[in-house]
Write an enzyme that holds these catalytic residues in place. Structure first.
Site, PDB file in Angstrom:
ATOM      1  N   LYS A 223      50.996  64.089 -15.270  1.00  0.00           N
ATOM      2  CA  LYS A 223      50.801  64.300 -16.707  1.00  0.00           C
ATOM      3  C   LYS A 223      50.785  65.795 -17.040  1.00  0.00           C
ATOM      4  O   LYS A 223      51.827  66.415 -17.103  1.00  0.00           O
ATOM      5  CB  LYS A 223      49.530  63.582 -17.156  1.00  0.00           C
TER       6      LYS A 223
ATOM      7  N   TYR B 229      41.936  53.055 -16.507  1.00  0.00           N
ATOM      8  CA  TYR B 229      43.398  52.920 -16.440  1.00  0.00           C
ATOM      9  C   TYR B 229      43.727  51.573 -15.792  1.00  0.00           C
ATOM     10  O   TYR B 229      43.111  51.203 -14.788  1.00  0.00           O
ATOM     11  CB  TYR B 229      43.898  54.094 -15.588  1.00  0.00           C
TER      12      TYR B 229
ATOM     13  N   ASP C 290      38.242  59.814 -13.143  1.00  0.00           N
ATOM     14  CA  ASP C 290      39.659  60.042 -13.409  1.00  0.00           C
ATOM     15  C   ASP C 290      39.706  61.079 -14.528  1.00  0.00           C
ATOM     16  O   ASP C 290      39.425  60.777 -15.690  1.00  0.00           O
ATOM     17  CB  ASP C 290      40.319  58.724 -13.835  1.00  0.00           C
TER      18      ASP C 290
ATOM     19  N   ARG D 298      53.243  66.435   7.958  1.00  0.00           N
ATOM     20  CA  ARG D 298      52.477  65.429   7.212  1.00  0.00           C
ATOM     21  C   ARG D 298      51.198  66.008   6.616  1.00  0.00           C
ATOM     22  O   ARG D 298      50.616  65.440   5.705  1.00  0.00           O
ATOM     23  CB  ARG D 298      52.175  64.231   8.107  1.00  0.00           C
TER      24      ARG D 298
HETATM   25  C1  LIG Z   1      49.119  57.897 -15.563  1.00  0.00           C
HETATM   26  C2  LIG Z   1      47.691  57.794 -15.183  1.00  0.00           C
HETATM   27  C3  LIG Z   1      47.311  57.581 -13.863  1.00  0.00           C
HETATM   28  C4  LIG Z   1      48.313  57.314 -12.775  1.00  0.00           C
HETATM   29  O1  LIG Z   1      49.093  58.366 -12.462  1.00  0.00           O
HETATM   30  P1  LIG Z   1      50.569  58.198 -11.823  1.00  0.00           P
HETATM   31  O2  LIG Z   1      50.858  59.580 -11.408  1.00  0.00           O
HETATM   32  O3  LIG Z   1      51.437  57.667 -12.903  1.00  0.00           O
HETATM   33  O4  LIG Z   1      50.434  57.242 -10.670  1.00  0.00           O
HETATM   34  C5  LIG Z   1      45.979  57.547 -13.573  1.00  0.00           C
HETATM   35  N1  LIG Z   1      45.038  57.692 -14.531  1.00  0.00           N
HETATM   36  C6  LIG Z   1      45.363  57.882 -15.808  1.00  0.00           C
HETATM   37  C7  LIG Z   1      44.282  58.026 -16.812  1.00  0.00           C
HETATM   38  C8  LIG Z   1      46.693  57.927 -16.189  1.00  0.00           C
HETATM   39  O5  LIG Z   1      47.013  58.060 -17.477  1.00  0.00           O
END
Ligand SMILES: *Cc1c(COP(=O)(O)O)cnc(C)c1O
Length: 404
Positions: free
Chosen positions: A216, A119, A191, A65
């Site tokens: 991403k 987001y 973020d 874990r």
């Molecule tokens: C897609 C995204 C997330 C979330 O990520 P996931 O891996 O899809 O949970 C968070 N912040 C931004 C700016 C995003 O575009």
């Protein structure tokens, strides 16, 4: 020359490839990539070793874990790419990284301030889950530092930033906002999915925690979900503990995929950034378009701050139709052949989705001073296709708008 002196392109190649993860003890040679270590049980030398326990951090055999060498290599790589970070925690998605980090840093009675262009799931976590736990949350206008300073109260403990913001791409003045936060003893979390540490060294611009959706740019191939949080001590220790309480773990196979993606991330970002710039320059001159919201585009909203604080961009931006209705926008998107319709972004393939920020904003729906025309937008994620083909595809989209 120390590793810290290496340029980002070199770091992307070297990152996470420690000898202890790529060689076998006592055997000469080794492999290029940290192998996939599938494991739940980790073994101890003897009972005394078991009783001794192991340090509560990445890089120590303990139990599956807490990850194994493949996950540690990825975490180590991400820490190395984020100047100022002492560690990185991995999560099964970007949303898990955001939710878990907020839970690590907030307690009942505290307040979170979040940027109005966050987001959407971040807004939902703030106003849904956190509220239920007795943590209040309010949004602020990212382009109004004075309003932000005024919004900070006794109970404010964390501010959640995102720049450029989701959908409408406002670039905020992170050095100013984080300085205000620090003055009030408030932790700043950002973020950093859009820029990645290659495009924005967030901790060096005043942020305390950088969270990213690795789904991403790092994954880069639309076949993987993962998230990360990087920070200096002692903040990363709080996040690590929370993550362990909640049993957050990523699979070694996914970690190996993310490491593979990381090696080409710099090249992919360079290509998608230049294609996005070319396409946004073309869109800017279309009569159908009232505004192009692309921070890399000279003259676009946020460009000056982007130029001042960022070292790179990516393929994600939006534009607004001057006077389309929803049906015409639908015809535009449906007529696109090379652009897929779907969420996420940062993959090798281009995507398009409609954008309607009004329903998830408390302050400005569109950046101030922008001619938001019809109020109907489209977000494009530019992939690795030839930009001239993408432009021809978009031309078909505009043509389809006329043919009701
Ligand atoms: C897609 C995204 C997330 C979330 O990520 P996931 O891996 O899809 O949970 C968070 N912040 C931004 C700016 C995003 O575009």
């Amino acid at each position: 020359m120390s590793k810290d002196d290496h340029k980002p392109a070199t770091r992307l190649v070297e990152a996470g490839r420690r000898k202890e993860w790529t060689t076998a003890p006592g055997k000469p040679g080794g492999v290029v990539n940290p192998p996939v270590w599938r494991s739940s049980t980790h073994l101890y030398e003897d009972v005394a070793d078991l009783a001794k326990g192991r340090p509560n951090a990445d890089g120590h055999f303990y139990y599956g874990r807490r990850g194994g060498p493949t996950q540690w290599a990825l975490a180590d790589a991400l820490t190395g790419l984020e100047p100022g970070a002492d560690g990185t925690e991995l999560f099964p998605s970007g949303v898990a990284a955001i939710a878990c980090t907020l839970l690590a840093l907030l307690e009942p009675g505290d307040e979170l301030l979040f940027t109005d262009n966050a987001y959407e799931p971040t807004r939902m976590i703030a106003l849904g889950m956190l509220k239920r736990m007795g943590i209040s949350a309010r949004s602020f206008d990212p382009l109004d530092p004075k309003g932000f300073a005024d919004a900070i109260g006794e109970k404010t403990k964390v501010v959640m930033l995102e720049s450029p913001g989701s959908l409408t791409m406002e670039v905020c003045d992170i050095p100013i906002l984080t300085a205000i936060a620090r003055e009030h003893g408030v932790l700043s979390m950002v973020d950093n999915t859009w820029a990645s540490p290659l495009g924005f060294a967030s901790l060096q611009h005043g942020c305390d925690v950088s969270v990213m959706s690795l789904t991403k740019h790092v994954g880069g191939h639309s076949d993987l979900m993962m998230g990360s949080a990087s920070a200096a001590k002692p903040v990363i220790e709080r996040i690590r503990l929370q993550s362990q309480y909640m049993g957050q773990v990523v699979s070694p196979d996914d970690a190996a995929l993310a490491l593979r993606g990381l090696r080409t991330m710099g090249l992919r970002l360079e290509k998608t950034t230049s294609s996005a710039l070319e396409i946004s320059k073309w869109l800017e001159w279309r009569d159908e378009v009232s505004a192009v919201l692309c921070p890399m585009l000279p003259g676009a909203p946020g460009h000056d701050l982007w130029k001042r604080d960022f070292t790179g961009g990516c393929g994600l931006f939006s534009f607004v139709f001057r006077n389309a209705d929803k049906k015409a926008r639908e015809r535009f998107i449906d007529a696109l052949d090379l652009f897929g319709i779907g969420f996420s972004w940062g993959g090798y393939e281009s995507l398009a989705i409609p954008v309607d920020p009004d329903r998830i904003r408390d302050h400005q729906a569109w950046p101030a001073g922008v001619d938001h025309g019809s109020g109907l937008g489209v977000r494009l994620a530019i992939g690795l296709e030839d930009p001239s083909d993408l432009i021809r595809d978009l031309e078909c989209g505009f043509a389809a708008m006329e043919n009701a």
